[in-house]
Enzyme design. Structure first.
Site, PDB file in Angstrom:
ATOM      1  N   THR A  14       8.295  25.828 -31.043  1.00 17.69           N
ATOM      2  CA  THR A  14       9.573  26.334 -30.519  1.00 17.69           C
ATOM      3  C   THR A  14      10.080  27.504 -31.367  1.00 17.69           C
ATOM      4  O   THR A  14      10.374  28.585 -30.845  1.00 17.69           O
ATOM      5  CB  THR A  14      10.625  25.194 -30.546  1.00 17.69           C
ATOM      6  OG1 THR A  14      10.083  24.087 -29.842  1.00 17.69           O
ATOM      7  CG2 THR A  14      11.924  25.622 -29.920  1.00 17.69           C
ATOM      8  N   GLU A 192      14.025  13.585 -29.975  1.00 16.09           N
ATOM      9  CA  GLU A 192      12.601  13.311 -30.206  1.00 16.09           C
ATOM     10  C   GLU A 192      12.239  11.932 -29.668  1.00 16.09           C
ATOM     11  O   GLU A 192      13.115  11.076 -29.508  1.00 16.09           O
ATOM     12  CB  GLU A 192      12.322  13.309 -31.718  1.00 16.09           C
ATOM     13  CG  GLU A 192      12.699  14.581 -32.431  1.00 16.09           C
ATOM     14  CD  GLU A 192      11.711  15.697 -32.182  1.00 16.09           C
ATOM     15  OE1 GLU A 192      10.546  15.402 -31.882  1.00 16.09           O
ATOM     16  OE2 GLU A 192      12.125  16.875 -32.250  1.00 16.09           O
ATOM     17  N   ASP A 203      18.842  13.582 -40.547  1.00 17.10           N
ATOM     18  CA  ASP A 203      18.786  15.035 -40.372  1.00 17.10           C
ATOM     19  C   ASP A 203      20.106  15.679 -40.827  1.00 17.10           C
ATOM     20  O   ASP A 203      20.107  16.699 -41.516  1.00 17.10           O
ATOM     21  CB  ASP A 203      18.493  15.348 -38.897  1.00 17.10           C
ATOM     22  CG  ASP A 203      18.484  16.829 -38.614  1.00 17.10           C
ATOM     23  OD1 ASP A 203      17.494  17.486 -38.972  1.00 17.10           O
ATOM     24  OD2 ASP A 203      19.472  17.344 -38.054  1.00 17.10           O
ATOM     25  N   LYS A 207      20.736  18.390 -44.060  1.00 13.77           N
ATOM     26  CA  LYS A 207      21.490  19.654 -43.971  1.00 13.77           C
ATOM     27  C   LYS A 207      22.695  19.624 -44.907  1.00 13.77           C
ATOM     28  O   LYS A 207      23.025  20.634 -45.538  1.00 13.77           O
ATOM     29  CB  LYS A 207      21.922  19.885 -42.529  1.00 13.77           C
ATOM     30  CG  LYS A 207      20.723  20.142 -41.609  1.00 13.77           C
ATOM     31  CD  LYS A 207      21.109  19.990 -40.157  1.00 13.77           C
ATOM     32  CE  LYS A 207      19.941  20.246 -39.237  1.00 13.77           C
ATOM     33  NZ  LYS A 207      20.224  19.873 -37.837  1.00 13.77           N
TER      34      LYS A 207
HETATM   35  N1  LIG Z   1      13.393  23.377 -32.884  1.00 14.21           N
HETATM   36  C1  LIG Z   1      14.582  23.705 -33.386  1.00 14.21           C
HETATM   37  O1  LIG Z   1      15.542  23.930 -32.642  1.00 14.21           O
HETATM   38  C2  LIG Z   1      14.771  23.822 -34.871  1.00 14.21           C
HETATM   39  C3  LIG Z   1      16.037  24.153 -35.375  1.00 14.21           C
HETATM   40  C4  LIG Z   1      16.209  24.321 -36.748  1.00 14.21           C
HETATM   41  C5  LIG Z   1      15.132  24.121 -37.591  1.00 14.21           C
HETATM   42  N2  LIG Z   1      13.928  23.758 -37.083  1.00 14.21           N
HETATM   43  C6  LIG Z   1      12.818  23.551 -38.019  1.00 14.21           C
HETATM   44  O2  LIG Z   1      11.800  24.524 -37.773  1.00 14.21           O
HETATM   45  C7  LIG Z   1      10.525  23.950 -38.048  1.00 14.21           C
HETATM   46  C8  LIG Z   1       9.643  24.066 -36.798  1.00 14.21           C
HETATM   47  O3  LIG Z   1      10.251  23.357 -35.734  1.00 14.21           O
HETATM   48  P1  LIG Z   1       9.739  23.496 -34.221  1.00 14.21           P
HETATM   49  O4  LIG Z   1      10.776  22.860 -33.384  1.00 14.21           O
HETATM   50  O5  LIG Z   1       9.340  24.894 -33.931  1.00 14.21           O
HETATM   51  O6  LIG Z   1       8.461  22.550 -34.244  1.00 14.21           O
HETATM   52  P2  LIG Z   1       7.294  22.439 -33.149  1.00 14.21           P
HETATM   53  O7  LIG Z   1       7.724  23.028 -31.861  1.00 14.21           O
HETATM   54  O8  LIG Z   1       6.814  21.053 -33.188  1.00 14.21           O
HETATM   55  O9  LIG Z   1       6.156  23.398 -33.754  1.00 14.21           O
HETATM   56  C9  LIG Z   1       5.424  23.069 -34.894  1.00 14.21           C
HETATM   57  C10 LIG Z   1       4.278  24.054 -35.008  1.00 14.21           C
HETATM   58  O10 LIG Z   1       3.558  23.746 -36.192  1.00 14.21           O
HETATM   59  C11 LIG Z   1       2.172  23.761 -35.888  1.00 14.21           C
HETATM   60  N3  LIG Z   1       1.471  22.879 -36.793  1.00 14.21           N
HETATM   61  C12 LIG Z   1       1.551  21.549 -36.920  1.00 14.21           C
HETATM   62  N4  LIG Z   1       0.718  21.108 -37.885  1.00 14.21           N
HETATM   63  C13 LIG Z   1       0.113  22.200 -38.371  1.00 14.21           C
HETATM   64  C14 LIG Z   1      -0.874  22.396 -39.368  1.00 14.21           C
HETATM   65  N5  LIG Z   1      -1.363  21.389 -40.066  1.00 14.21           N
HETATM   66  N6  LIG Z   1      -1.293  23.663 -39.600  1.00 14.21           N
HETATM   67  C15 LIG Z   1      -0.788  24.706 -38.907  1.00 14.21           C
HETATM   68  N7  LIG Z   1       0.163  24.572 -37.955  1.00 14.21           N
HETATM   69  C16 LIG Z   1       0.581  23.332 -37.690  1.00 14.21           C
HETATM   70  C17 LIG Z   1       2.062  23.318 -34.448  1.00 14.21           C
HETATM   71  O11 LIG Z   1       0.830  23.783 -33.920  1.00 14.21           O
HETATM   72  P3  LIG Z   1       0.406  23.583 -32.366  1.00 14.21           P
HETATM   73  O12 LIG Z   1       1.436  24.324 -31.566  1.00 14.21           O
HETATM   74  O13 LIG Z   1      -0.922  24.189 -32.274  1.00 14.21           O
HETATM   75  O14 LIG Z   1       0.445  22.102 -32.140  1.00 14.21           O
HETATM   76  C18 LIG Z   1       3.283  24.007 -33.842  1.00 14.21           C
HETATM   77  O15 LIG Z   1       2.956  25.294 -33.451  1.00 14.21           O
HETATM   78  C19 LIG Z   1      10.797  22.500 -38.496  1.00 14.21           C
HETATM   79  O16 LIG Z   1      10.884  22.464 -39.892  1.00 14.21           O
HETATM   80  C20 LIG Z   1      12.151  22.207 -37.881  1.00 14.21           C
HETATM   81  O17 LIG Z   1      12.857  21.214 -38.598  1.00 14.21           O
HETATM   82  C21 LIG Z   1      13.723  23.608 -35.748  1.00 14.21           C
END
Ligand SMILES: NC(=O)c1ccc[n+]([C@@H]2O[C@H](COP(=O)([O-])OP(=O)(O)OC[C@H]3O[C@@H](n4cnc5c(N)ncnc54)[C@H](OP(=O)(O)O)[C@@H]3O)[C@@H](O)[C@H]2O)c1
Length: 429
Positions: A14, A192, A203, A207
């Site tokens: 995301t 989730e 969470d 923060k």
């Molecule tokens: N989503 C939000 O609104 C939000 C808001 C604030 C902060 N955050 C933070 O931002 C971070 C990412 O969140 P997200 O929502 O973007 O998560 P996400 O959609 O689950 O994406 C995680 C990404 O990490 C990749 N990944 C997982 N294991 C890996 C590994 N071993 N090596 C390389 N890549 C790997 C996944 O690959 P694949 O795609 O190939 O599976 C995916 O692309 C987290 O720390 C989260 O707490 C998120």
């Protein structure tokens, strides 16, 4: 124009995909603001073949995210994988050790290892940025660390988890139970599959730990936070709260004064006319109070691709402009970091009791309160069906938490109590 800043992005989910989109769509604007372009030269994720709706042509693919730290064509590593430990932690540490600045949105990682990683960044003279880790698109880390830097801050608090705020808002508007609304939030992608990080307050606590450290210059201390989630909140609580002029919100609150530091995360009754009470749905809000500035309020989207990517790219623009000063500053001398226990908290309470309908109930409850110097403020009762337990709610005047909890423990043991008493703290912001 100077040399481009070359970025390696680990995690293309995301937020990672959102970051690539912002950097692509606003390339010219960003180059103008930084005086140099920001170019993504390398990426890593788990599944190479996955269609992410973003062009990856010209970027080096790394099967192993850790190798981004050693890629000679990467100046700055962006960690958007997630998780407090494992590959995310290893990558951030390796990048800093290699003398590369890091931007991350990973609150779990910063809350747990931020102190050590910030020291490493400082020793290497590079930046460790995490604007996206708290309240998504709201630039609250920058506001606290730069905009309010002239102040001594006494209190910082906020609605920091959009999932909980969505659930509480829906419960209020529809009268549905927690489990019902949670299931819907999971279907809509707001919660989730394993919701415990969100609904149990963890969470929010991650923060809050970060906000506290940035606001007060105290060491990051996640472990000392008193944490309660929202599972016990019922539609009846929300109704009673409304009748008393309050709304229920999950809030992270940190106060810092002469006695010490108290960090707590729990549901709160907030007066309906306060700014924070009207922050609904997936929105977040942060309030910071300083001695010269007074109260400042920040509100916006706390999650999602756009808002979170906006925060990550703002960090990258900062780094491209050469700003590598530490965000987690070393503890300020003379500022006590003594952790206060929740028992020392002084406040007002909402208590919902379910009792068997019999004479003398109120007198026995009143005696338990009196013996702990708890003084009742208001009492509300619902009519009950015949033979059914009676639900009523009382609010208290200000009292020390330890006394309130002792009184409640005694009340819970009274023979006519039909259900465990439900207690929510009332916050007077
Ligand atoms: N989503 C939000 O609104 C939000 C808001 C604030 C902060 N955050 C933070 O931002 C971070 C990412 O969140 P997200 O929502 O973007 O998560 P996400 O959609 O689950 O994406 C995680 C990404 O990490 C990749 N990944 C997982 N294991 C890996 C590994 N071993 N090596 C390389 N890549 C790997 C996944 O690959 P694949 O795609 O190939 O599976 C995916 O692309 C987290 O720390 C989260 O707490 C998120």
């Amino acid at each position: 124009m100077s040399q481009p800043l070359r970025i390696g992005v680990a995690g293309l989910g995301t937020v990672g995909a959102g970051v690539l989109q912002v950097l692509d769509r606003h390339a010219a604007l960003i180059a103008h603001r930084c005086g140099r372009p920001i170019t993504v030269t390398a990426v890593s994720a788990r599944h190479k073949g996955r269609d992410r709706g973003i062009p990856l042509a010209g970027m080096t693919w790394h099967d192993d995210a850790l190798s981004l730290a050693a890629d000679p064509n990467v100046d700055v590593v962006v960690e958007l994988i997630g998780g407090a430990d494992g590959i995310a932690a290893a990558l951030v540490e390796a990048a800093l050790n290699a003398g590369k600045s890091v931007a991350t949105g990973n609150k779990a990682l910063i809350a747990k290892h931020g102190e050590r990683l910030a020291a490493l960044a400082g020793a290497k003279g590079v930046a460790l940025r995490f604007e996206a880790a708290v309240a998504g698109g709201i630039p609250v880390i920058k506001a606290l660390s730069e905009g309010l830097a002239a102040n001594s801050l006494s209190r910082v608090y906020g609605i920091l988890n959009g999932t909980c705020n969505y659930i509480l808002t829906e419960m209020e508007y529809t009268g549905r139970a927690f489990e019902d609304v949670l299931a819907e939030a999971q279907q809509l992608g707001y919660a989730e599959a394993d919701p415990s990080f969100d609904v149990d307050g963890i969470d929010t606590a991650h923060k809050l730990a970060i906000l506290t450290s940035v606001a007060f210059g105290t060491p990051l201390d996640f472990e000392s936070i008193h944490v309660e989630g929202i599972r016990a909140i019922t539609p009846m609580d929300i109704e009673f709260a409304a009748e008393l002029g309050y709304r229920i919100k999950l809030i992270g609150i940190a106060t810092h004064g002469e006695k010490g530091l108290l960090q707590r995360v729990h549901p709160c009754l907030v007066a309906a006319d306060k700014a924070i009470a009207s922050v609904n749905g997936v929105f977040n809000a942060v309030v910071a109070e300083g001695d010269f500035v007074g109260q400042t309020v920040y509100q916006g989207r706390g999650a999602g691709a756009g808002p979170t990517a906006s925060a990550v790219v703002a960090d990258l623009i900062d780094i491209a402009q050469g700003h590598v000063h530490p965000v987690l500053s070393p503890p300020v001398e003379g500022r006590s970091a003594k952790n206060l226990s929740m028992d020392t908290h002084e406040g007002r309470y909402y208590v919902r009791l379910s009792v068997d309908d019999q004479p003398g109930v109120i007198a026995e409850i009143a005696a338990a309160l009196r013996d702990e110097s708890v003084s009742m403020e208001e009492l509300l009762q619902r009519p009950n069906g015949s033979g059914q337990p009676v639900s009523f709610v009382m609010t208290t005047h200000e009292v020390v938490e330890a006394r309130m909890m002792r009184a409640l423990a005694r009340i819970a043991k009274l023979p006519f109590i039909a259900e465990k008493p439900d207690v929510i703290r009332i916050e007077t912001f």
